[in-house]
Write a protein that holds these residues in place. Sequence first.
Motif: not given
Length: 442
Positions: A157-159, A166-167, A173-177, A276-283
Amino acid sequence: MSTGEKHLHGDRPEYLSACNRLTCFRPPAQPWNKMKQNAILLPRVIGLDAHPDTFTAALLQGQTPAQAIAEKIFNQVPMAQLSRWAIKHTTDQDLFVLEASGNSFQVVRTLAAIQRQALVLESCQMGKLKEAHANNDKISAVRIGKAYLAGTAKTVWVPDPRTQERLDWFHAHRKAVKRSTQVRNRLRSYLSDHGVRLKQGTPLAKGNALETQLRKTQAWSPRQWQVIEGLLMELRHADEQRAHWRSLIAQEVLADPQLLSLVRLCGIREMVAFALAALIGDIHRFADPKKLVKYVGLNPAFDDSGAGTWHGGIAGHGRKDLRGLLIESAQAILRSNHPLAKWGHKLLRRKGAVNLVAGAVARKLAVAVWYLMMGRWTPLEEIDERLAVKVGKIITQVGLKALQQLGKTRKAFREEIHGALLTGRVYELDPGKKFAPAARNQ
């Protein structure tokens, strides 16, 4: 004289005459430019072996890997000339296929800007097709194109650009955590090596207070204290990055009506909604809730072949990062008095496995997310206490500094968010759609 000798002397039979053969069977002559134009108008698959600086393209003509013929191979073309090269040598009927790599998404977007279709193939599967004894860019380009024609290569999937941004935020953020956790563990480990054990729950983020406390624990040498100061500087920097991304994510959720509507669900706050928005994209990529559940990886694995039957868990497939967040949300739901929590406790009494119940609740939560993101949800009539507390916590994550930059007070911002929740999207039934009951088996 034999027949062969007559042939050698030029006395050939009439049916072998070169003149008659050319007259009867040769197609009418065409100019070379016209033949080239007719050939390039046919749809082709173009295998693209893309690198950061160059790319190699193989123009394949054929419907199957056995029939595919490489019309031409362009080797080591500078990546800066991709658009110009594609306009000159391809048409909008051709299909580009390339292996997933660091710049594959950017290549797809570059080609889309000039009306060229492109697909990204999974790199793990493509790596298994690589020959061990011989490989170069030309062979790779042909192999990528034939792998797509075989029909077994999985596409990636190409966002879209907004989802890609958003990704990037989510991963930052995950890397900062992760960095913050690593530095905390290093600091605790260094102190433990020197006989200093901090009490459980000691806040490490308060730098000045922690430094004063650590100086009183024992007499540190100058070199030892420099190590501690270095770790504290790393910790402050990691915490600043973590708070920075958390604030931006909270602002993004509060500003987007679709993301804000996800907060209505129990167990979902700004981080899960943003993920959810970053990893799903267009629902609309998912035709029904089952496809979203499968994408997340909340459907149990099974193997039913021959006389053997095996049923496994939900690990090993799907989006591990998103599945983990939904499992955490499910565990938070089980600790509440939500109706879904009562269903989960009832299932727990019957099954006796907490992990199984958390996965089942997460699956129901994923189904609810699909309906809500599609807009098929009842409008919100009032802001209950649970939702008001959740909104207050999200505003806290925005931070005082960000509120001052936005020119808003906490109270005014809260009222604005409540108004956005109450005037959100309303799902309207399709008046032309009629219910058709399924036929019962007699």
